[in-house]
Enzyme design. Structure first.
Site, PDB file in Angstrom:
ATOM      1  N   SER A 171      -7.791 -70.483 -13.361  1.00 20.59           N
ATOM      2  CA  SER A 171      -7.869 -71.694 -12.545  1.00 20.59           C
ATOM      3  C   SER A 171      -9.270 -71.824 -11.948  1.00 20.59           C
ATOM      4  O   SER A 171      -9.836 -72.924 -11.887  1.00 20.59           O
ATOM      5  CB  SER A 171      -6.858 -71.641 -11.396  1.00 20.59           C
ATOM      6  N   GLN A 215      -1.556 -63.995  -2.290  1.00 15.09           N
ATOM      7  CA  GLN A 215      -2.620 -64.719  -2.981  1.00 15.09           C
ATOM      8  C   GLN A 215      -4.007 -64.382  -2.418  1.00 15.09           C
ATOM      9  O   GLN A 215      -4.985 -64.363  -3.153  1.00 15.09           O
ATOM     10  CB  GLN A 215      -2.330 -66.220  -2.855  1.00 15.09           C
ATOM     11  N   LYS A 263      -0.672 -71.278  -0.601  1.00 13.42           N
ATOM     12  CA  LYS A 263       0.477 -71.507  -1.489  1.00 13.42           C
ATOM     13  C   LYS A 263       1.288 -72.658  -0.921  1.00 13.42           C
ATOM     14  O   LYS A 263       1.203 -72.958   0.274  1.00 13.42           O
ATOM     15  CB  LYS A 263       1.340 -70.245  -1.559  1.00 13.42           C
ATOM     16  N   GLY A 278       0.142 -74.757 -10.485  1.00 15.63           N
ATOM     17  CA  GLY A 278       1.586 -74.631 -10.735  1.00 15.63           C
ATOM     18  C   GLY A 278       2.142 -73.279 -10.301  1.00 15.63           C
ATOM     19  O   GLY A 278       1.410 -72.372  -9.926  1.00 15.63           O
ATOM     20  N   ASP A 279       3.438 -73.183 -10.331  1.00 16.72           N
ATOM     21  CA  ASP A 279       4.174 -71.927 -10.131  1.00 16.72           C
ATOM     22  C   ASP A 279       5.580 -72.224 -10.668  1.00 16.72           C
ATOM     23  O   ASP A 279       5.745 -73.162 -11.476  1.00 16.72           O
ATOM     24  CB  ASP A 279       4.189 -71.522  -8.640  1.00 16.72           C
ATOM     25  N   ASN A 289       6.770 -70.151 -18.095  1.00 14.52           N
ATOM     26  CA  ASN A 289       5.365 -70.132 -18.483  1.00 14.52           C
ATOM     27  C   ASN A 289       4.813 -68.711 -18.623  1.00 14.52           C
ATOM     28  O   ASN A 289       4.218 -68.360 -19.645  1.00 14.52           O
ATOM     29  CB  ASN A 289       4.560 -70.936 -17.448  1.00 14.52           C
ATOM     30  N   THR A 292      -1.735 -66.534 -17.316  1.00 17.71           N
ATOM     31  CA  THR A 292      -1.053 -65.508 -16.514  1.00 17.71           C
ATOM     32  C   THR A 292      -0.374 -64.487 -17.439  1.00 17.71           C
ATOM     33  O   THR A 292      -0.517 -63.274 -17.249  1.00 17.71           O
ATOM     34  CB  THR A 292      -0.034 -66.163 -15.564  1.00 17.71           C
ATOM     35  N   LYS A 334      -6.561 -71.383  -2.414  1.00 17.83           N
ATOM     36  CA  LYS A 334      -6.188 -71.561  -3.820  1.00 17.83           C
ATOM     37  C   LYS A 334      -4.861 -70.876  -4.039  1.00 17.83           C
ATOM     38  O   LYS A 334      -4.674 -69.716  -3.653  1.00 17.83           O
ATOM     39  CB  LYS A 334      -7.275 -70.922  -4.711  1.00 17.83           C
TER      40      LYS A 334
HETATM   41  P1  NDP Z   1       8.646 -71.024 -14.637  1.00 19.34           P
HETATM   42  O1  NDP Z   1       9.323 -72.000 -13.772  1.00 19.34           O
HETATM   43  O2  NDP Z   1       7.866 -71.516 -15.807  1.00 19.34           O
HETATM   44  O3  NDP Z   1       9.677 -69.939 -15.182  1.00 19.34           O
HETATM   45  C1  NDP Z   1      10.431 -69.149 -14.315  1.00 19.34           C
HETATM   46  C2  NDP Z   1      11.376 -68.285 -15.131  1.00 19.34           C
HETATM   47  O4  NDP Z   1      12.003 -67.358 -14.265  1.00 19.34           O
HETATM   48  C3  NDP Z   1      12.506 -69.081 -15.780  1.00 19.34           C
HETATM   49  O5  NDP Z   1      12.913 -68.437 -16.954  1.00 19.34           O
HETATM   50  C4  NDP Z   1      13.590 -69.035 -14.710  1.00 19.34           C
HETATM   51  O6  NDP Z   1      14.909 -69.191 -15.230  1.00 19.34           O
HETATM   52  C5  NDP Z   1      13.400 -67.635 -14.163  1.00 19.34           C
HETATM   53  N1  NDP Z   1      13.802 -67.607 -12.747  1.00 19.34           N
HETATM   54  C6  NDP Z   1      13.264 -68.329 -11.730  1.00 19.34           C
HETATM   55  N2  NDP Z   1      13.895 -68.086 -10.574  1.00 19.34           N
HETATM   56  C7  NDP Z   1      14.847 -67.183 -10.875  1.00 19.34           C
HETATM   57  C8  NDP Z   1      15.817 -66.516 -10.100  1.00 19.34           C
HETATM   58  N3  NDP Z   1      15.948 -66.754  -8.778  1.00 19.34           N
HETATM   59  N4  NDP Z   1      16.635 -65.628 -10.741  1.00 19.34           N
HETATM   60  C9  NDP Z   1      16.498 -65.396 -12.075  1.00 19.34           C
HETATM   61  N5  NDP Z   1      15.591 -66.003 -12.845  1.00 19.34           N
HETATM   62  C10 NDP Z   1      14.773 -66.877 -12.261  1.00 19.34           C
HETATM   63  O7  NDP Z   1       7.700 -70.176 -13.649  1.00 19.34           O
HETATM   64  P2  NDP Z   1       6.445 -69.268 -13.997  1.00 19.34           P
HETATM   65  O8  NDP Z   1       6.630 -68.626 -15.321  1.00 19.34           O
HETATM   66  O9  NDP Z   1       5.231 -70.069 -13.746  1.00 19.34           O
HETATM   67  O10 NDP Z   1       6.513 -68.170 -12.839  1.00 19.34           O
HETATM   68  C11 NDP Z   1       7.220 -66.937 -12.975  1.00 19.34           C
HETATM   69  C12 NDP Z   1       6.695 -65.938 -11.961  1.00 19.34           C
HETATM   70  O11 NDP Z   1       5.290 -65.716 -12.174  1.00 19.34           O
HETATM   71  C13 NDP Z   1       6.827 -66.335 -10.495  1.00 19.34           C
HETATM   72  O12 NDP Z   1       7.042 -65.180  -9.713  1.00 19.34           O
HETATM   73  C14 NDP Z   1       5.447 -66.892 -10.171  1.00 19.34           C
HETATM   74  O13 NDP Z   1       5.162 -66.834  -8.796  1.00 19.34           O
HETATM   75  C15 NDP Z   1       4.581 -65.926 -10.971  1.00 19.34           C
HETATM   76  N6  NDP Z   1       3.227 -66.393 -11.263  1.00 19.34           N
HETATM   77  C16 NDP Z   1       3.038 -67.565 -11.948  1.00 19.34           C
HETATM   78  C17 NDP Z   1       1.750 -67.966 -12.245  1.00 19.34           C
HETATM   79  C18 NDP Z   1       1.488 -69.164 -13.099  1.00 19.34           C
HETATM   80  O14 NDP Z   1       0.319 -69.339 -13.472  1.00 19.34           O
HETATM   81  N7  NDP Z   1       2.459 -69.970 -13.439  1.00 19.34           N
HETATM   82  C19 NDP Z   1       0.574 -67.212 -11.762  1.00 19.34           C
HETATM   83  C20 NDP Z   1       0.903 -65.944 -11.141  1.00 19.34           C
HETATM   84  C21 NDP Z   1       2.189 -65.588 -10.880  1.00 19.34           C
HETATM   85  P3  NDP Z   1      15.650 -70.617 -15.054  1.00 19.34           P
HETATM   86  O15 NDP Z   1      14.931 -71.549 -15.963  1.00 19.34           O
HETATM   87  O16 NDP Z   1      17.053 -70.335 -15.436  1.00 19.34           O
HETATM   88  O17 NDP Z   1      15.492 -70.976 -13.600  1.00 19.34           O
END
Ligand code: NDP
Length: 447
Positions: free
Chosen positions: A379, A112, A127, A166-167, A242, A211, A91
Site C-alpha cells: 500500500s 498497525q 484502522k 481494505g480488510d 483475499n 498480504t 495507515k
Molecule cells: P476477507 O474478507 O477477504 O476474507 C476473510 C476470510 O476469513 C473469509 O474466508 C471469511 O469467511 C473468514 N472469516 C472472517 N471472519 C471469520 C470468523 N469470525 N470466523 C471464521 N472465519 C472468518 O478478508 P482478508 O483476507 O482481507 O483478511 C483476513 C485476515 O487478514 C484478517 O485478520 C485481516 O485483518 C488480515 N489482514 C488483511 C490484510 C489485507 O491486505 N487484506 C492485510 C493484513 C492483514 P466467510 O466468508 O465465511 O466470512
C-alpha cells in the site's frame, strides 16, 4: 509476566478501555516484549512513550444510514481510530463485519502502529470499519452503504492525513465505491487517499496479492533460516478470502502443498492440493461459499461443517481468517502432529496460550505484525507511485515486496538476538517496531 512499571500501565489501559478485550490482548502482547527495551532506554519511560502509544491520537465514531433494495432504512456504526502519526499519515484498512466494535478497531489500529514501523516505510498506524455485514447484500446495497460511510469519513482522511485500505469484507469492489464517493464529494482525484484501488484508476500491481504473497515470503525466510524450504511441505491455510487465496497461490509456486482451507462455515480437505483456479472462481467470481468447492471438486474432497481447520495435520500453518482462531488446544495438537512453522496472515489469529505453546515447542512462529506486513508495505508503494504519477510492473513490485519481507525477517532475527531471545520473532517484531516509533515520538516532542 509484566515488569512492575508496565503492569501499572496495563492496569490503566484496562481501566480506561473497559470491555475492549481484543485491544487489551494486543496491548499486553506488546508490553510483555518491550520490558527489556525500557531498561536500555530510560528516556522512553521518562517521556511516557508507552502510556502515549496506548492512547489513540483520535477516535471517530459515526452513524451510517443507508437504504436496502426494498427501501428499508438501516443504521450501522462507522469507526476510524487514528492511533499514531509519528512516522507518517495514519495507515490501515477498513473492516466491514458484524463483529466490529471499538475494541476490534483499536486492537487492529494498535497492531498497525508497530507493523507499519517494521516495514521501514513512512506510515503511521490507524484502522477503521463498520458493523455492516456485506454477506447476502446486493452490489447496489454495498455501494449505497460505502457511499454513506464515505460521506462522513471523507472529512477525516487525505493523502497526508489518513489513508485507509481494505480488510475483512472490504476488497477491490468496496474500495472503488469508497474512492468514487470521496472523489465526488471533494472534486479531487486524490489517488493517494486510499489504497487497494483498481489498476484502471491508480491502483498498484501486486497490492491485491501482497498480504498473502508477503506472508509466504516471510515463512520461506523462516524455513530457510532453519535450513529447509516449502518444497514438499504440507500446508494448511485458514480462510478463503483475499489473504488466504494469495497465500495459497504463492505457497504452491514455492513448492508447498496446501491441503486445506476454510470459511466461517467450515473447512475443506483436498489431499491432491487445493485447486486454486476453482477456489478463485467460487470465492472471487461467484462470491460463493466454500461448500461449493467440495461439491464441484470431486469425491476425494469433503466439506467439514462447523469445525476448526486446525484439526487437519500440517507442517506449516498459515492462519489467514480472523483473530483468536488458533487456541492453546489447537496449538498443542498442531505441535504434536508435526507443525514446524506458523506464519500469521491474519491479525492476532493465535491466542496468547497458543503463542506460548508454539514458542516453547521451538516452532518458527511469525507474528502477524511481521508476517502480514506485505499488504501495508505494498500500500505504501501504491502511495509512492500515486505521488510520483508512476506505475511499476508486476515483476518490479513483487521483487520489492520480497525484499521488504526479507528485510523485516532479518530485523526480527537481529533484534531478538540483540535482546537475548534468539529465534523469537514475537519479541523481535515488537521491539524493533516499537523502537522506531518511540524514537520518532521523542524527536517530535510532546505530541
Ligand atoms: P476477507 O474478507 O477477504 O476474507 C476473510 C476470510 O476469513 C473469509 O474466508 C471469511 O469467511 C473468514 N472469516 C472472517 N471472519 C471469520 C470468523 N469470525 N470466523 C471464521 N472465519 C472468518 O478478508 P482478508 O483476507 O482481507 O483478511 C483476513 C485476515 O487478514 C484478517 O485478520 C485481516 O485483518 C488480515 N489482514 C488483511 C490484510 C489485507 O491486505 N487484506 C492485510 C493484513 C492483514 P466467510 O466468508 O465465511 O466470512
Amino acid at each position: 509476566m509484566l515488569h512492575e512499571k508496565l503492569s501499572s500501565i496495563y492496569d490503566n489501559v484496562l481501566r480506561r478501555n473497559p470491555g475492549e478485550i481484543e485491544f487489551h490482548q494486543a496491548v499486553r502482547e506488546v508490553l510483555e516484549s518491550v520490558g527489556p527495551v525500557l531498561g536500555k532506554h530510560p528516556e522512553y519511560a521518562e517521556s511516557k512513550i508507552i502510556e502515549r502509544i496506548c492512547e489513540p491520537e483520535r477516535q471517530i465514531i459515526f452513524r451510517v444510514p443507508w437504504a436496502d433494495d426494498s427501501g428499508e432504512v438501516h443504521i450501522n456504526r462507522g469507526f476510524r481510530v487514528e492511533f499514531n502519526s509519528a512516522l507518517g499519515p495514519y495507515k490501515g484498512g477498513l473492516r466491514f463485519h458484524p463483529s466490529v466494535y471499538l475494541g476490534i478497531v483499536k486492537f487492529l489500529g494498535f497492531e498497525q502502529i508497530f507493523k507499519n514501523s517494521l516495514t521501514g516505510l513512512p506510515i503511521g498506524g490507524g484502522k477503521g470499519g463498520s458493523d455492516f455485514d456485506p454477506k447476502g447484500r446486493s452490489e447496489r446495497e454495498v455501494m449505497r452503504f460505502c457511499q454513506s460511510f464515505m460521506t462522513e469519513l471523507y472529512r477525516h482522511i487525505g493523502e497526508y492525513t489518513d489513508v485507509p485500505a481494505g480488510d475483512i469484507g472490504v476488497g477491490g469492489r468496496e474500495v472503488g465505491f469508497l474512492f468514487g464517493q470521496y472523489k465526488r464529494i471533494t472534486n479531487r482525484f486524490e489517488s493517494g487517499v486510499i489504497t487497494g484501488k483498481g489498476l484502471s484508476y491508480g491502483g498498484a500491481q501486486v497490492r491485491t496479492e501482497a498480504t498473502g504473497y508477503g506472508c509466504a515470503f516471510f515463512v520461506e525466510e523462516m524455513l530457510r533460516a532453519r535450513g529447509t524450504s516449502f518444497d514438499g511441505k504440507t500446508v494448511v491455510v485458514s480462510g478463503s478470502g483475499n489473504v488466504a487465496v494469495y497465500a495459497i497461490e504463492k505457497v504452491e509456486q514455492l513448492g508447498g502443498r496446501v491441503v486445506a482451507c476454510s470459511d466461517s462455515a467450515g473447512y475443506v480437505v483436498d489431499d491432491k492440493g487445493i485447486d486454486l483456479e476453482l477456489l478463485k472462481q467460487i470465492k472471487q467470481v461467484e462470491r460463493g461459499r466454500l461448500e461449493t468447492y467440495a461439491a464441484r471438486r470431486g469425491d476425494h474432497v469433503a466439506f467439514v461443517p462447523g469445525r476448526s481447520v486446525w484439526e487437519v495435520p500440517c507442517e506449516v500453518a498459515m492462519p489467514s481468517a480472523t483473530q483468536n482462531e488458533i487456541t492453546g488446544r489447537d496449538a498443542a495438537k498442531m505441535v504434536e502432529t508435526g507443525c514446524v512453522a506458523v506464519g500469521e496472515g491474519a491479525n492476532m489469529p493465535t491466542t496468547p496460550e497458543g503463542i506460548k505453546i508454539f514458542l516453547e515447542a521451538g516452532v518458527a512462529f511469525g507474528p502477524g505484525k511481521a508476517a502480514n506486513a506485505g499488504g501495508v508495505a505494498t500500500s505504501a508503494l501504491e502511495m509512492q507511485q500515486n505521488a510520483s504519477r508512476d506505475s511499476w510492473t508486476f515483476e518490479t513490485t513483487e521483487l520489492r515486496l520480497r525484499e521488504i519481507m526479507r528485510d523485516i525477517h532479518g530485523r526480527c532475527v537481529e533484534t531478538a538476538d540483540e535482546y537475548g531471545m534468539p529465534g523469537n520473532y514475537v519479541a523481535g517484531a515488537n521491539i524493533d517496531g516499537f523502537r522506531r516509533v518511540a524514537d520518532a515520538m521523542l524527536s517530535l516532542g510532546l505530541i
